[in-house]
Design an enzyme around this catalytic site. Structure first.
Site, PDB file in Angstrom:
ATOM      1  CE  LYS A   1     -53.100 -24.853  83.852  1.00 32.11           C
ATOM      2  NZ  LYS A   1     -51.687 -24.648  84.113  1.00 32.11           N
TER       3      LYS A   1
ATOM      4  CD  GLN B   1     -49.345 -22.261  85.353  1.00 35.87           C
ATOM      5  OE1 GLN B   1     -50.121 -23.201  85.528  1.00 35.87           O
ATOM      6  NE2 GLN B   1     -49.093 -21.777  84.152  1.00 35.87           N
TER       7      GLN B   1
ATOM      8  CG  ASP C   1     -47.984 -29.994  84.317  1.00 37.82           C
ATOM      9  OD1 ASP C   1     -48.748 -29.701  83.382  1.00 37.82           O
ATOM     10  OD2 ASP C   1     -47.636 -29.192  85.204  1.00 37.82           O
TER      11      ASP C   1
HETATM   12  N1  GUN Z   1     -46.996 -23.001  82.206  1.00 37.45           N
HETATM   13  C1  GUN Z   1     -47.443 -22.888  80.927  1.00 37.45           C
HETATM   14  N2  GUN Z   1     -47.993 -24.055  80.517  1.00 37.45           N
HETATM   15  C2  GUN Z   1     -47.883 -24.909  81.558  1.00 37.45           C
HETATM   16  C3  GUN Z   1     -48.279 -26.260  81.747  1.00 37.45           C
HETATM   17  O1  GUN Z   1     -48.828 -26.926  80.863  1.00 37.45           O
HETATM   18  N3  GUN Z   1     -48.014 -26.786  82.966  1.00 37.45           N
HETATM   19  C4  GUN Z   1     -47.419 -26.071  83.957  1.00 37.45           C
HETATM   20  N4  GUN Z   1     -47.182 -26.686  85.111  1.00 37.45           N
HETATM   21  N5  GUN Z   1     -47.025 -24.821  83.807  1.00 37.45           N
HETATM   22  C5  GUN Z   1     -47.272 -24.239  82.617  1.00 37.45           C
END
Ligand code: GUN
Length: 296
Positions: free
Chosen positions: A54, A98, A121
Site C-alpha cells: 500500500k 490494518q 476502508d
Molecule cells: N486486512 C485485510 N484486508 C484489509 C482491508 O481491506 N482493510 C484493512 N484495514 N485491513 C485489511
C-alpha cells in the site's frame, strides 16, 4: 462458451494511472497533495506485506504515505490517541488501520474512532449506514473494485439478477448494497442458503466471497453469466502451493460469459480503490469536485 477473462491487473493499473493524473492536477492547480496514513499494530506477516505494498503504490501515484508501525502490545488508549492525531491532521486525507488487530484491541471501537470522512476502508458505522441508505459515503475497496469491473464490462447493470455468495461486512454486504444501488435484483447467499446451486444458476452476475477454495463449480454457472471471484485461498496441490479463488476457474470459464481469474482478478483492484478513495476523500475535504469514474 469460452469466457472473456476480466484482467484485474490491467484494470487496476488503469485506475492507478487515472488516480495519478488527478493527483498531479490537484498539486498543480490547487497545491494539494493527498495523504494516506496506514496504521499497523503488531507483526502479522501477511499484514506487513499488504502495508508495504500500500505504501509503495501510494507514493507511486504521487500521494504522501504516512506509515505508523506500532508494537503488538500497544494499548487501546495509545492507538486511539494516534487516530485522534491523524483525524486532526489536515495533511492526512485517508486513514487505514490494518486488520486484524491483536486480540486485546476492540476492532469496532478502533474503526469507529476514525473520522468517517477519512475512513478510506469504508468500515465506519456511519459509512455503512450511508451506503445502506444510498447516500454519499466512503465505500469498501474490494466491493468498489468489483463494481468498477462490472460497470466497465456491462455498462449498465440495471435489472440484472445478481447473487453474492458470502455475507461479510467487508465484502458481501457492501457488495450487495452497491449492486442494489445499480438497480440489480440482489440475492445474498451464505452457508445456510437452501439449494445454493439453483440460486446461483439464476444469476446473471455471481460474486463469490466466501473464502472456501473452489467451492463454486462450473455447473452452477448460468451460460453467459459474469463471474467475479473475490476469494484468495492458498492451497497445496501436487506438492506445490497455489492460489485459487472461491470458484473452480477451469469449469466456470467454460460456461461464463466473463470471469475474473485468481490471481490477477479482484486482488489488484483493492489497493487501486484504496488510492481512489483517498483521492475522493481529499477532494471532498477541499470542496473540490470528485474524480469521475472512481466512486460508486
Ligand atoms: N486486512 C485485510 N484486508 C484489509 C482491508 O481491506 N482493510 C484493512 N484495514 N485491513 C485489511
Amino acid at each position: 462458451m469460452v469466457a472473456q477473462v476480466i484482467d484485474g491487473k490491467a484494470f487496476a493499473a488503469k485506475v492507478r494511472a487515472q488516480v495519478a493524473d488527478q493527483v498531479a492536477k490537484l498539486k498543480e492547480e490547487n497545491g494539494i497533495t493527498p495523504g494516506l496514513a496506514v496504521v499497523l499494530v503488531g507483526e502479522d506477516p501477511a499484514s506487513q506485506v499488504y502495508v508495504r505494498s500500500k505504501g509503495k503504490m501510494t507514493v507511486e501515484v504521487g500521494m504522501n504515505s504516512y506509515e505508523h508501525k506500532l508494537d503488538a502490545e500497544t494499548s487501546e488508549e495509545d492507538l486511539l490517541a494516534l487516530i485522534d492525531k491523524l483525524n486532526n491532521d489536515p495533511a492526512v486525507h485517508g486513514i487505514l488501520v490494518q486488520l486484524p488487530l491483536p486480540k486485546h484491541l476492540n476492532e469496532d471501537l478502533v474503526i469507529n474512532s476514525i473520522d468517517p470522512a477519512k475512513d478510506v476502508d469504508g468500515f465506519h458505522i456511519s459509512n455503512v449506514g450511508l451506503l445502506g441508505t444510498g447516500q454519499k459515503s466512503m465505500v469498501p475497496c474490494t466491493p468498489l473494485g468489483c463494481l468498477m469491473m462490472l460497470r466497465d464490462y456491462h455498462g449498465s447493470l440495471s435489472g440484472m439478477d445478481a447473487v453474492v455468495i458470502g455475507r461479510s461486512n467487508i465484502v458481501g454486504k457492501p457488495m450487495a448494497q452497491l449492486l442494489l444501488g445499480d438497480s440489480c435484483t440482489v440475492t445474498i447467499a451464505h452457508s445456510r442458503t437452501k439449494n445454493l446451486p439453483d440460486v446461483v444458476r439464476r444469476a446473471d452476475i455471481v460474486v463469490a466471497a466466501v473464502g472456501r477454495p473452489e467451492m463454486v463449480p462450473g455447473d452452477w454457472i448460468k451460460e453467459g453469466a459474469t463471474v467475479i471471484d473475490v476469494g484468495i485461498n492458498r492451497i497445496e496441490r501436487d506438492g506445490k502451493n497455489k492460489l485459487v479463488g472461491d470458484v473452480d476457474y477451469a469449469s466456470a470459464a467454460e460456461r461464463a460469459g466473463a470471469i475474473t481469474p485468481v490471481p490477477g482478478g479482484v486482488g489488484p483492484m483493492t489497493i487501486a480503490c484504496l488510492l481512489a478513495n483517498t483521492l475522493t476523500a481529499c477532494c471532498r475535504a477541499n470542496g473540490l469536485p470528485e474524480p469521475e469514474g472512481l466512486t460508486a
